[in-house]
Design a protein around this motif. Structure first.
Motif, PDB file in Angstrom:
ATOM      1  N   SER A  24      30.570  68.466  46.764  1.00 31.47           N
ATOM      2  CA  SER A  24      30.443  68.765  45.334  1.00 31.47           C
ATOM      3  C   SER A  24      30.431  67.490  44.498  1.00 31.47           C
ATOM      4  N   SER A  25      29.624  67.492  43.434  1.00 29.65           N
ATOM      5  CA  SER A  25      29.551  66.324  42.553  1.00 29.65           C
ATOM      6  C   SER A  25      30.858  66.120  41.798  1.00 29.65           C
ATOM      7  N   SER A  26      31.535  67.226  41.438  1.00 32.70           N
ATOM      8  CA  SER A  26      32.820  67.105  40.737  1.00 32.70           C
ATOM      9  C   SER A  26      33.868  66.478  41.651  1.00 32.70           C
ATOM     10  N   GLY A  27      33.826  66.816  42.931  1.00 31.11           N
ATOM     11  CA  GLY A  27      34.754  66.223  43.894  1.00 31.11           C
ATOM     12  C   GLY A  27      34.512  64.741  44.076  1.00 31.11           C
ATOM     13  N   ARG A  28      33.224  64.358  44.084  1.00 30.31           N
ATOM     14  CA  ARG A  28      32.891  62.940  44.215  1.00 30.31           C
ATOM     15  C   ARG A  28      33.367  62.153  43.011  1.00 30.31           C
ATOM     16  N   ARG A  29      33.165  62.725  41.803  1.00 28.58           N
ATOM     17  CA  ARG A  29      33.609  62.050  40.578  1.00 28.58           C
ATOM     18  C   ARG A  29      35.126  61.891  40.557  1.00 28.58           C
ATOM     19  N   LYS A  30      35.836  62.936  40.960  1.00 28.00           N
ATOM     20  CA  LYS A  30      37.296  62.883  40.954  1.00 28.00           C
ATOM     21  C   LYS A  30      37.811  61.843  41.942  1.00 28.00           C
ATOM     22  N   ALA A  31      37.199  61.797  43.124  1.00 23.13           N
ATOM     23  CA  ALA A  31      37.627  60.834  44.142  1.00 23.13           C
ATOM     24  C   ALA A  31      37.341  59.403  43.695  1.00 23.13           C
ATOM     25  N   PHE A  32      36.165  59.185  43.113  1.00 25.66           N
ATOM     26  CA  PHE A  32      35.809  57.832  42.708  1.00 25.66           C
ATOM     27  C   PHE A  32      36.630  57.371  41.511  1.00 25.66           C
ATOM     28  N   SER A  33      37.013  58.314  40.634  1.00 29.48           N
ATOM     29  CA  SER A  33      37.779  57.942  39.439  1.00 29.48           C
ATOM     30  C   SER A  33      39.148  57.386  39.806  1.00 29.48           C
ATOM     31  N   SER A  61      37.899  48.146  52.915  1.00 31.36           N
ATOM     32  CA  SER A  61      38.562  49.383  52.476  1.00 31.36           C
ATOM     33  C   SER A  61      37.635  50.199  51.580  1.00 31.36           C
ATOM     34  N   TYR A  62      36.991  49.523  50.636  1.00 27.29           N
ATOM     35  CA  TYR A  62      36.104  50.241  49.718  1.00 27.29           C
ATOM     36  C   TYR A  62      34.806  50.661  50.372  1.00 27.29           C
ATOM     37  N   GLY A  63      34.410  49.971  51.435  1.00 24.60           N
ATOM     38  CA  GLY A  63      33.249  50.422  52.199  1.00 24.60           C
ATOM     39  C   GLY A  63      33.512  51.791  52.809  1.00 24.60           C
ATOM     40  N   PHE A  64      34.697  51.955  53.414  1.00 29.00           N
ATOM     41  CA  PHE A  64      35.071  53.249  53.985  1.00 29.00           C
ATOM     42  C   PHE A  64      35.273  54.301  52.891  1.00 29.00           C
ATOM     43  N   ILE A  65      35.839  53.877  51.750  1.00 33.12           N
ATOM     44  CA  ILE A  65      36.066  54.813  50.642  1.00 33.12           C
ATOM     45  C   ILE A  65      34.744  55.374  50.122  1.00 33.12           C
ATOM     46  N   ILE A  66      33.795  54.491  49.863  1.00 36.79           N
ATOM     47  CA  ILE A  66      32.495  54.930  49.336  1.00 36.79           C
ATOM     48  C   ILE A  66      31.782  55.826  50.348  1.00 36.79           C
ATOM     49  N   LYS A  67      31.874  55.459  51.624  1.00 35.06           N
ATOM     50  CA  LYS A  67      31.259  56.275  52.674  1.00 35.06           C
ATOM     51  C   LYS A  67      31.849  57.683  52.692  1.00 35.06           C
ATOM     52  N   THR A  68      33.167  57.787  52.523  1.00 35.35           N
ATOM     53  CA  THR A  68      33.837  59.090  52.502  1.00 35.35           C
ATOM     54  C   THR A  68      33.481  59.877  51.247  1.00 35.35           C
ATOM     55  N   ILE A  69      33.426  59.193  50.107  1.00 39.60           N
ATOM     56  CA  ILE A  69      33.095  59.871  48.841  1.00 39.60           C
ATOM     57  C   ILE A  69      31.696  60.466  48.884  1.00 39.60           C
ATOM     58  N   LEU A  70      30.754  59.737  49.457  1.00 35.02           N
ATOM     59  CA  LEU A  70      29.372  60.219  49.521  1.00 35.02           C
ATOM     60  C   LEU A  70      29.235  61.465  50.390  1.00 35.02           C
ATOM     61  N   ARG A  71      30.196  61.696  51.259  1.00 29.46           N
ATOM     62  CA  ARG A  71      30.158  62.875  52.135  1.00 29.46           C
ATOM     63  C   ARG A  71      30.745  64.112  51.478  1.00 29.46           C
ATOM     64  N   ILE A  72      31.416  63.943  50.326  1.00 28.24           N
ATOM     65  CA  ILE A  72      31.977  65.094  49.618  1.00 28.24           C
ATOM     66  C   ILE A  72      30.837  65.942  49.066  1.00 28.24           C
TER      67      ILE A  72
END
Length: 308
Positions: free
Chosen positions: A230-239, A217-228
């Motif tokens: 904007s850096s602010s969007g990545r931070r918000k998703a990862f938080s 699950s987190y493999g897919f999550i990290i893969k999706t986050i890296l495709r965002i």
């Protein structure tokens, strides 16, 4: 659970955490404070979620289940351990021992399932945000939570009953502060390698499958986050999933270090310290980790404080 006709042992003597009354008396206050803080922290988490309608979401419903598990998970062992620290009579009845064994491992298995489902919930929220409300609505959330509880308690019942049916003819001293299956199997008059293997397989299967599910699950999550972009969007998703990932690493790291090691002699004192960590410390850390990194929880807390 019915005792076998050949069972002679009616009670077990627990050696305690270190087998040293002076050391254990000194640790009593520390462990009591940690236990009280664990109860307060997890009860506060449940209260906050249910008192604020904005938190009536699958993510927080699963968090409430996790907090409820932690309350009873630590309560299944810690009060008895604290009582033993102050008392010279560290005796637990045969039935009490196996009831503790059953609830301790059933609740631990439930936590494995809930953590895996929480990872799946975050996967749906981040990887399929437009379909999230359909794929994880309140009915599905409730069904998943109930399934986790029922499956865990049914799964654990089989090995516990089989071990309970083994003949115990003496000695009856357990070099531990709880009824752990390892020492119990060693005390049995009949060495059943089939039951030992079955218990080991059951444990390993639960740990590996739930950890693998969370890992994927987190493999897919990290893969999706890296495709965002904007850096602010990545931070918000990862938080939104960093807290859960931290809890997963701590819980499964401790559980696997205890239950998935090569067979052989292991230092009993080290085993006790590891079990103390994930039965006393981890349940305390979970509400702290989720609270410190979650703005919605903080806002709900401020709302309650201001209303009073």
């Amino acid at each position: 659970m019915r005792k076998n006709n050949h069972t002679v042992v009616k009670e077990f003597i627990l050696h305690g955490l270190f087998g040293n009354d002076e050391v254990e008396t000194g640790l009593f206050t520390l462990f009591l404070i940690i236990y009280i803080l664990t109860l307060v922290g997890n009860i506060a988490t449940i209260t906050l979620v249910w008192s604020d309608p904005r938190l009536h979401k699958p993510m927080y419903i699963f968090l409430c289940n996790l907090s409820f598990i932690e309350i009873w998970y630590t309560t299944s062992t810690v009060p008895n351990m604290l009582f033993g620290m102050l008392s010279k009579n560290k005796v637990i009845s045969f039935t009490g021992c196996f009831l503790q064994f059953y609830f301790f491992f059933s609740l631990g298995t439930t936590e494995c399932f809930i953590l895996a489902i929480m990872g799946y919930d975050r996967y749906l929220a981040i990887c399929h945000p437009l379909r999230y409300n359909v794929l994880m609505n309140s009915r599905i959330c409730s069904n998943l939570a109930v399934t986790c509880w029922i499956s865990a308690f049914l799964w654990t019942a089989v090995p516990v009953i089989l071990i309970e049916q083994l003949p115990f003819c003496g000695p009856n001293e357990i070099n531990h502060f709880l009824c752990d299956p390892g020492p119990l199997l060693e005390l049995s008059c009949l060495k059943s390698y089939g039951i030992e293997m079955m218990y080991s397989v059951c444990n390993s299967l639960i740990l590996l499958s739930t950890f693998a599910f969370s890992f994927i699950s987190y493999g897919f999550i990290i893969k999706t986050i890296l495709r965002i972009p904007s850096s602010s969007g990545r931070r918000k998703a990862f938080s939104t999933c960093a807290s859960h990932l931290m809890v997963v690493i701590i819980f499964f790291g401790c559980a696997m270090s205890m239950n998935m090691r090569p067979s052989g002699n292991h230092p009993a004192d080290l085993d006790k310290v590891v079990i103390v960590f994930y039965t006393l410390v981890t349940p305390l850390l979970n509400p702290i980790i989720y609270t410190l990194r979650n703005k919605e929880i903080w806002n709900a807390m401020k709302k309650i404080m201001l209303s009073h």
